[in-house]
Scaffold this motif. Structure first.
Motif, mmCIF file in Angstrom:
data_model
loop_
_atom_site.group_PDB
_atom_site.id
_atom_site.type_symbol
_atom_site.label_atom_id
_atom_site.label_comp_id
_atom_site.label_asym_id
_atom_site.label_seq_id
_atom_site.Cartn_x
_atom_site.Cartn_y
_atom_site.Cartn_z
ATOM 1 N N UNK A 26 0.955 -1.107 -0.031
ATOM 2 C CA UNK A 26 0.214 0.153 -0.080
ATOM 3 C C UNK A 26 0.785 1.316 -0.109
ATOM 4 N N UNK A 27 2.080 1.239 0.786
ATOM 5 C CA UNK A 27 2.990 2.371 0.755
ATOM 6 C C UNK A 27 3.676 2.483 -0.651
ATOM 7 N N UNK A 28 4.150 1.387 -1.291
ATOM 8 C CA UNK A 28 4.911 1.398 -2.486
ATOM 9 C C UNK A 28 4.045 1.717 -3.613
ATOM 10 N N UNK A 30 1.878 3.066 -6.422
ATOM 11 C CA UNK A 30 1.579 4.703 -6.828
ATOM 12 C C UNK A 30 0.381 5.468 -6.139
ATOM 13 N N UNK A 31 -0.794 4.615 -6.168
ATOM 14 C CA UNK A 31 -2.040 5.129 -5.651
ATOM 15 C C UNK A 31 -2.527 6.193 -6.658
ATOM 16 N N UNK A 32 -3.280 6.889 -6.255
ATOM 17 C CA UNK A 32 -4.377 8.100 -7.005
ATOM 18 C C UNK A 32 -3.394 9.433 -6.572
ATOM 19 N N UNK A 33 -2.937 9.926 -8.009
ATOM 20 C CA UNK A 33 -2.090 11.119 -7.732
ATOM 21 C C UNK A 33 -3.374 12.233 -8.006
ATOM 22 N N UNK A 34 -3.241 13.173 -6.942
ATOM 23 C CA UNK A 34 -4.376 14.353 -7.054
ATOM 24 C C UNK A 34 -3.744 15.575 -7.348
ATOM 25 N N UNK A 35 -4.051 16.549 -8.072
ATOM 26 C CA UNK A 35 -3.698 17.815 -8.171
ATOM 27 C C UNK A 35 -4.828 18.859 -7.626
ATOM 28 N N UNK A 87 -0.206 11.995 -3.769
ATOM 29 C CA UNK A 87 -0.590 10.519 -3.965
ATOM 30 C C UNK A 87 -1.160 10.000 -2.604
ATOM 31 N N UNK A 88 -2.262 9.446 -2.725
ATOM 32 C CA UNK A 88 -3.202 9.006 -1.842
ATOM 33 C C UNK A 88 -2.959 7.438 -2.044
ATOM 34 N N UNK A 89 -2.943 6.808 -1.186
ATOM 35 C CA UNK A 89 -2.728 5.118 -1.031
ATOM 36 C C UNK A 89 -4.028 4.583 -1.380
ATOM 37 N N UNK A 90 -3.877 3.284 -1.960
ATOM 38 C CA UNK A 90 -5.175 2.940 -2.498
ATOM 39 C C UNK A 90 -5.878 2.296 -1.569
ATOM 40 N N UNK A 91 -5.355 1.514 -0.486
ATOM 41 C CA UNK A 91 -5.998 0.699 0.711
ATOM 42 C C UNK A 91 -6.308 1.619 1.905
ATOM 43 N N UNK A 92 -5.642 2.252 2.466
ATOM 44 C CA UNK A 92 -5.729 3.178 3.520
ATOM 45 C C UNK A 92 -6.002 4.500 3.504
ATOM 46 N N UNK A 93 -5.882 4.902 2.179
ATOM 47 C CA UNK A 93 -6.165 6.420 1.889
ATOM 48 C C UNK A 93 -5.416 7.276 2.589
ATOM 49 N N UNK A 95 -1.888 9.892 2.699
ATOM 50 C CA UNK A 95 -1.018 10.657 1.510
ATOM 51 C C UNK A 95 0.581 9.964 1.609
ATOM 52 N N UNK A 96 0.995 9.366 0.485
ATOM 53 C CA UNK A 96 2.385 8.694 0.505
ATOM 54 C C UNK A 96 3.259 9.695 0.291
ATOM 55 N N UNK A 97 3.104 10.701 -0.797
ATOM 56 C CA UNK A 97 4.055 11.896 -0.967
ATOM 57 C C UNK A 97 3.298 13.076 -1.486
ATOM 58 N N UNK A 98 3.927 14.120 -1.327
ATOM 59 C CA UNK A 98 3.455 15.307 -1.907
ATOM 60 C C UNK A 98 4.620 16.198 -2.612
ATOM 61 N N UNK A 99 4.119 17.006 -3.359
ATOM 62 C CA UNK A 99 5.004 18.124 -3.862
ATOM 63 C C UNK A 99 4.451 19.351 -4.552
ATOM 64 N N UNK A 100 5.071 20.529 -4.301
ATOM 65 C CA UNK A 100 4.720 21.552 -5.019
ATOM 66 C C UNK A 100 4.742 21.335 -6.560
#
Length: 157
Positions: A26-28, A30-35, A87-93, A95-100
């Motif tokens: 779940x951490x590794x 990619x999950x859903x990338x949100x802008x 990026x929001x993880x698929x299973x636990x929802x 946020x795995x990473x963030x960036x401007x």
């Protein structure tokens, strides 16, 4: 009796290995990338009774869809005029990473790294060492069982 104990230990180790792998994937993954745009960064004073003046600050970014912990450097950056990508993880929802959007590097919140990667990897390593080398590590394995259960509760809540 010994055969039943060994079978129980093998089943428990297998279940906790599976739990570790689920948390790690779940951490590794990619999950859903949100802008989105950052609406606010909330600074919270956390009290702790230690030698570091009995407090520290933590920072949370608030967007239209999520609220998540960020680093001190991010809170001091020029986030008001920029969009954020995370990026929001698929299973636990989580946020795995963030960036401007203007930044080239992704940022990871340290607690997310510990809960999503470090604890599951260490648990897998300890269980593997115990199984492979026939070491008596029952107490250490029990500690990682508890850590994994607490990690799961942390990720669910």
């Amino acid at each position: 009796m010994l055969m039943l104990k060994n079978k129980t230990i093998l089943i428990l180790n297998s279940l906790f290995c599976l739990l570790s792998l689920v948390i790690l994937i779940d951490f590794v993954w990619p999950g859903k990338v949100i802008h989105d745009e950052v609406l606010d960064v909330i600074t919270e004073k956390q009290k702790s009774y230690n030698a570091a003046q009995n407090h520290h600050y933590s920072y949370r970014a608030v967007t239209n869809k999520h609220e998540f912990w960020v680093s001190k450097e991010f809170s001091r950056s020029n986030w008001e005029s920029e969009k954020i990508e995370y990026s929001v993880s698929t299973l636990f929802k989580e946020v795995n990473w963030y960036q401007l959007r203007t930044s080239e590097s992704k940022s990871f919140y340290s607690l997310r790294i510990v809960s999503g990667a470090v604890i599951p990897l260490l648990a897998l390593l300890v269980i593997f060492i115990s199984f492979q080398f026939k070491k008596k590590l029952e107490v250490l394995i029990f500690v990682f069982y508890v850590l994994l259960i607490l990690d799961l509760v942390f990720l669910i809540l």
